[in-house]
Design a protein around this motif. Sequence first.
Motif, PDB file in Angstrom:
ATOM      1  N   ALA A 131      -6.225   3.718  -9.962  1.00 52.82           N
ATOM      2  CA  ALA A 131      -6.461   2.317 -10.076  1.00 52.82           C
ATOM      3  C   ALA A 131      -5.685   1.673  -8.985  1.00 52.82           C
ATOM      4  O   ALA A 131      -6.298   0.903  -8.060  1.00 52.82           O
ATOM      5  N   PRO A 132      -4.498   1.781  -8.729  1.00 54.52           N
ATOM      6  CA  PRO A 132      -3.721   0.945  -7.909  1.00 54.52           C
ATOM      7  C   PRO A 132      -3.905   1.155  -6.453  1.00 54.52           C
ATOM      8  O   PRO A 132      -4.110   0.391  -5.625  1.00 54.52           O
TER       9      PRO A 132
ATOM     10  N   ALA B  44      -8.977  -2.515  -1.395  1.00 53.78           N
ATOM     11  CA  ALA B  44      -9.735  -3.616  -1.161  1.00 53.78           C
ATOM     12  C   ALA B  44      -8.839  -4.797  -0.730  1.00 53.78           C
ATOM     13  O   ALA B  44      -9.421  -5.585   0.222  1.00 53.78           O
ATOM     14  N   LEU B  45      -7.603  -4.810  -1.003  1.00 51.09           N
ATOM     15  CA  LEU B  45      -6.668  -5.727  -0.211  1.00 51.09           C
ATOM     16  C   LEU B  45      -6.404  -5.598   1.155  1.00 51.09           C
ATOM     17  O   LEU B  45      -6.367  -6.527   2.164  1.00 51.09           O
TER      18      LEU B  45
ATOM     19  N   TRP C 154      -7.166   1.953  -5.396  1.00 53.67           N
ATOM     20  CA  TRP C 154      -8.185   1.168  -5.101  1.00 53.67           C
ATOM     21  C   TRP C 154      -8.008  -0.243  -4.874  1.00 53.67           C
ATOM     22  O   TRP C 154      -8.889  -0.833  -4.187  1.00 53.67           O
ATOM     23  N   LEU C 155      -7.168  -0.739  -5.624  1.00 51.19           N
ATOM     24  CA  LEU C 155      -6.887  -2.249  -5.613  1.00 51.19           C
ATOM     25  C   LEU C 155      -6.285  -2.291  -4.075  1.00 51.19           C
ATOM     26  O   LEU C 155      -6.656  -3.453  -3.346  1.00 51.19           O
ATOM     27  N   MET C 156      -5.627  -1.417  -3.483  1.00 49.71           N
ATOM     28  CA  MET C 156      -4.915  -1.894  -2.393  1.00 49.71           C
ATOM     29  C   MET C 156      -5.889  -1.493  -1.320  1.00 49.71           C
ATOM     30  O   MET C 156      -5.751  -2.094  -0.206  1.00 49.71           O
TER      31      MET C 156
ATOM     32  N   SER D  19      -6.393   1.653 -17.295  1.00 52.22           N
ATOM     33  CA  SER D  19      -7.513   2.232 -16.726  1.00 52.22           C
ATOM     34  C   SER D  19      -7.196   3.808 -16.217  1.00 52.22           C
ATOM     35  O   SER D  19      -7.273   4.817 -17.167  1.00 52.22           O
TER      36      SER D  19
ATOM     37  N   LEU E 165      -1.863  -1.453 -14.613  1.00 48.98           N
ATOM     38  CA  LEU E 165      -3.228  -1.183 -14.337  1.00 48.98           C
ATOM     39  C   LEU E 165      -3.677   0.322 -14.491  1.00 48.98           C
ATOM     40  O   LEU E 165      -4.686   0.895 -15.047  1.00 48.98           O
TER      41      LEU E 165
ATOM     42  N   SER F 245       0.731  -1.251  -0.139  1.00 48.73           N
ATOM     43  CA  SER F 245       0.001   0.092   0.174  1.00 48.73           C
ATOM     44  C   SER F 245       0.716   1.084   0.234  1.00 48.73           C
ATOM     45  O   SER F 245       0.544   2.372  -0.572  1.00 48.73           O
TER      46      SER F 245
ATOM     47  N   PHE G  38       0.798  -2.198 -11.064  1.00 51.57           N
ATOM     48  CA  PHE G  38       0.269  -0.755 -10.791  1.00 51.57           C
ATOM     49  C   PHE G  38       0.573   0.100 -12.237  1.00 51.57           C
ATOM     50  O   PHE G  38      -0.187   0.744 -12.763  1.00 51.57           O
TER      51      PHE G  38
END
Length: 388
Positions: A364-365, A371-372, A367-369, A360, A356, A224, A353
């Motif tokens: 976006a990276p 969620a993780l 938002w991915l982190m 997009s 991604l 993150s 990253f």
Amino acid sequence: MSEPAPSLRHAFHWLIATLVAVHACMALTRVTASLWVLNQGYGEWTVGVLLSLFAVAPLFLSLWAGRLADRRGFHAPVGVGVAMALGGAVLALAWPTLATIALSCLASGGAVSIAAVAIQREAGLMADGSGDLKRIFSWVALGPALSNALSPVVAGLLIDGIGYRSAFALALLLPLLAWGLATRVPRHVPPPAAEPERQAAAWDLLRDPKLRRLLLLNVVLSTSWDAHSFVVPVLGHARGLSASSIGLVLGAFAVAATLVRLAIVRYAAQLDELKALRAAMALAALTLAVYAWLPGTPGLMLGSAVLGLALGSVQPMILATLHQVTPPQRHGQALGLRMMVTNAATIAMPLGFGALATASVAAAPLWLMAALLLAAQWPARALGAGRH
């Protein structure tokens, strides 16, 4: 834990100063290299590749560095790290091309990992009891926080005022300073009683489920941090921010991380490691989710500061817990294993990253982190149950 030697306690500030200098070389190189490739017209994917290179050497050298620290103590691995950082800085300053800057990223990343394992192990020897571990490792965590607070701002000012070479020149001086500081730490030989344990494979430590869960949490949290380091230059460049503004945004993160670690030094005895970790993960997930909509440089600085408070608080807790769940004579191996696992993720994630963000949007990276981090609450709860 035995009482630390007075000579070691007396040298603790030299230990932290050594870490600041080594880490600042890497931090300066990371920010300057990211802005240099964007200025040269390379895309976000190239930034991701460069950030991944900081983790390649640690992946292969961290376990070796841990064994070397267990066997030889502090100065040998720090010397290797200083030499690597110096060589990488010379390349970037003398021949600033994409290839040489990539090599500089590779070398400075490896230098920090080798030196940090030895410094963290040495710091553990200076702690007196489990309560003192959080306090000691809060100071250790302040080293990178201080360099991260100062390096982006200094790099941005040098780049805007003089040029990219001036930032690379400063990175050249820092390893030399680090070695001068390291020589002030007393030399001592690890006790021979630890010799049988040091011959065991580091992978054997993974049989402990507490250590496995701790390493998983460490990977998610450190990644993150990497996501933020990746997105800020890309997002700032896309918004037309100057190098100085981007440096201020990154600096706000590091200042907040420094302040929260100072608070941990003061209140270490009252903190529950795992409750603090879970709270930090929740706050970081929320901040990462909304970061892209924060307005202008002030908004990004505020978001970075909140994220710095959350992510900056976790390293002292993780290092303190790691020292409690592994045998003292294998602390170097455990720290090397942590460094290796973390950097294995750090190699893959910036590449992801970059892909991604290219496919997009730049945020976006983050938002991915987010969620993780939410998903990581489950192993955090399991780790808490496993300690009773």
